[in-house]
Design a protein around this motif. Structure first.
Motif, short mmCIF file in Angstrom:
data_model
loop_
_atom_site.label_atom_id
_atom_site.label_comp_id
_atom_site.label_asym_id
_atom_site.label_seq_id
_atom_site.Cartn_x
_atom_site.Cartn_y
_atom_site.Cartn_z
N HIS A 10 0.69 -1.96 -0.01
CA HIS A 10 -0.04 -0.17 -0.28
C HIS A 10 0.88 1.49 -0.30
CE1 HIS A 10 -3.58 -2.44 0.74
NE2 HIS A 10 -2.64 -2.97 2.10
N PRO A 11 0.54 2.34 -0.57
CA PRO A 11 1.17 3.48 -0.75
C PRO A 11 0.94 4.24 1.10
CG PRO A 11 -0.55 3.43 -1.96
CD PRO A 11 -1.09 2.37 -1.26
N PRO A 12 2.42 4.79 1.54
CA PRO A 12 2.39 6.00 2.56
C PRO A 12 0.97 6.00 2.56
CG PRO A 12 4.87 5.60 1.72
CD PRO A 12 3.32 5.66 -0.22
N GLU A 13 0.87 6.61 4.41
CA GLU A 13 -0.68 6.90 4.78
C GLU A 13 -0.77 8.17 4.49
OE1 GLU A 13 -1.62 5.94 8.33
OE2 GLU A 13 -1.45 4.68 8.58
N GLU A 14 0.56 8.68 3.95
CA GLU A 14 0.53 10.45 3.52
C GLU A 14 0.28 11.21 2.58
OE1 GLU A 14 3.34 9.39 7.21
OE2 GLU A 14 2.83 8.81 5.01
N MET A 15 0.39 9.19 1.31
CA MET A 15 -0.45 9.43 -0.48
C MET A 15 -0.95 8.90 -0.63
SD MET A 15 4.26 9.95 -0.77
CE MET A 15 3.81 9.16 -2.35
N SER A 16 -1.51 8.35 -0.02
CA SER A 16 -3.12 7.40 -0.20
C SER A 16 -4.42 7.97 -1.13
CB SER A 16 -3.72 6.54 1.08
OG SER A 16 -3.91 7.91 1.63
N ASP A 17 -4.27 9.23 -1.11
CA ASP A 17 -5.07 10.35 -2.03
C ASP A 17 -4.58 9.63 -3.17
OD1 ASP A 17 -2.40 11.40 -2.79
OD2 ASP A 17 -3.73 13.63 -2.19
N GLY A 18 -4.22 9.06 -3.75
CA GLY A 18 -3.99 8.50 -5.15
C GLY A 18 -4.47 7.14 -5.45
N GLY A 19 -4.50 6.56 -4.39
CA GLY A 19 -5.82 4.82 -4.44
C GLY A 19 -4.78 4.15 -3.78
N ARG A 20 -5.43 3.11 -4.42
CA ARG A 20 -3.99 1.30 -4.09
C ARG A 20 -3.85 2.57 -5.35
NH1 ARG A 20 -8.33 -3.44 -2.73
NH2 ARG A 20 -8.73 -2.67 -4.57
N TYR A 21 -2.19 0.38 -4.97
CA TYR A 21 -1.95 0.47 -6.63
C TYR A 21 -2.37 0.08 -7.36
CZ TYR A 21 2.42 1.27 -3.69
OH TYR A 21 3.28 1.99 -2.95
N ASP A 22 -3.54 -0.15 -7.24
CA ASP A 22 -4.34 -1.47 -8.28
C ASP A 22 -4.78 0.50 -9.27
OD1 ASP A 22 -6.24 -0.97 -6.60
OD2 ASP A 22 -7.63 -1.40 -7.28
N ALA A 23 -5.32 1.21 -8.68
CA ALA A 23 -5.55 2.68 -9.16
C ALA A 23 -4.70 3.11 -10.79
CB ALA A 23 -5.75 3.76 -8.13
N TYR A 24 -3.63 3.21 -10.00
CA TYR A 24 -1.68 3.27 -10.38
C TYR A 24 -1.58 2.35 -12.30
CZ TYR A 24 -0.86 6.20 -6.70
OH TYR A 24 -0.26 6.96 -5.92
N PHE A 25 -1.99 1.38 -12.24
CA PHE A 25 -1.57 0.68 -13.01
C PHE A 25 -3.37 1.13 -13.98
CE2 PHE A 25 1.77 -1.22 -10.21
CZ PHE A 25 2.31 -1.03 -11.57
N ALA A 26 -4.08 0.82 -13.67
CA ALA A 26 -5.43 1.33 -13.99
C ALA A 26 -4.75 2.30 -14.64
CB ALA A 26 -6.58 1.55 -13.70
N ARG A 27 -4.67 3.52 -14.36
CA ARG A 27 -4.52 4.91 -15.04
C ARG A 27 -3.54 4.77 -15.81
NH1 ARG A 27 -5.55 6.87 -9.97
NH2 ARG A 27 -3.42 7.43 -8.87
N LEU A 28 -2.15 4.21 -15.66
CA LEU A 28 -1.05 4.16 -16.48
C LEU A 28 -1.58 3.61 -17.80
CD1 LEU A 28 2.10 3.88 -17.27
CD2 LEU A 28 1.96 1.34 -15.90
#
Length: 225
Positions: A10-28
């Motif tokens: 999981h992303p650091p709590e301070e950076m969780s506004d981007g969602g879980r890591y699956d959201a990063y790959f779906a955007r990519l």
């Protein structure tokens, strides 16, 4: 095509506004006629079988592939089952490492230290600027894996397992703002200040994430016997 994303951190709590890591790959990866479903493997959630998706992607993690977490052995067996069933899989950073470990390679903390920020990787005959954030490395590749990307610092930066598995050590899902957040929230006191300063100075330089996304998509969609 349905892509199953196996979340291993999981992303650091301070950076969780981007969602879980699956959201990063779906955007990519974008739509590209892909649909996505995620399983939080790090929280003990596993697919029922390798055909729950048509392709699989394993994310990065702050954990080491060699650490004694109860979810790692089932994940390794799932990797081997996917390979045996010829279901395509991609691994990124921790995903790259745990796949190598599952297939007979070796992962450890690299004696040469950390790789942080923008790095240029020669992959399959072309150069790509991608963000890195790792100390662990694949120090011994599996026998069946072909090295398709390497640097002086990371000898096994990208691996290909015939037409079934494609993996890379760096993070094409991380844009510069995310690396900047890691520098602030996870880097201080862990990574040498000079290295963090150098990575910070490179945050404005361009990345080739979209080119890597195209390669990943082409691998998933490749015609297979």
């Amino acid at each position: 095509m349905k892509i199953g994303i196996l979340i291993t951190g999981h992303p650091p709590e301070e950076m969780s506004d981007g969602g879980r890591y699956d959201a990063y790959f779906a955007r990519l990866l974008g739509d590209r006629d892909f649909t996505y479903q995620a399983w939080s493997v790090v929280d003990g959630e596993m697919p029922q079988g390798v055909h729950d998706a048509e392709g699989w992607l394993i994310t990065g993690s702050r954990h080491g592939a060699y650490e004694p977490h109860p979810w790692i052995p089932p994940l390794e067996q799932f990797i081997r089952d996917c390979y045996a069933a010829h279901v395509p899989m991609i691994g990124v950073c921790f995903g790259h490492q745990v796949i190598a470990q599952a297939m007979g390679g070796k992962v450890e903390k690299f004696a040469g230290g950390w790789s942080v920020g923008r790095v240029v990787y020669p992959i399959e005959g072309q150069e790509y600027a991608i963000n890195a954030w790792h100390q662990d490395q694949v120090v011994e590749k599996p026998a069946m894996a072909q090295v398709i990307g390497a640097t002086d610092f990371c000898a096994n930066a990208a691996l290909l397992y015939d037409d079934r598995i494609w993996t890379i050590q760096p993070h094409p899902e991380y844009e510069s703002d995310f690396i900047g957040g890691l520098i602030r929230h996870r880097g201080k006191g862990v990574i040498p200040d000079a290295q963090l300063d150098s990575a910070t100075a490179a945050l404005t330089q361009p990345l080739d994430n979209h080119a890597i996304a195209a390669k990943m998509a082409a691998f998933f969609k490749k015609e297979r016997a």
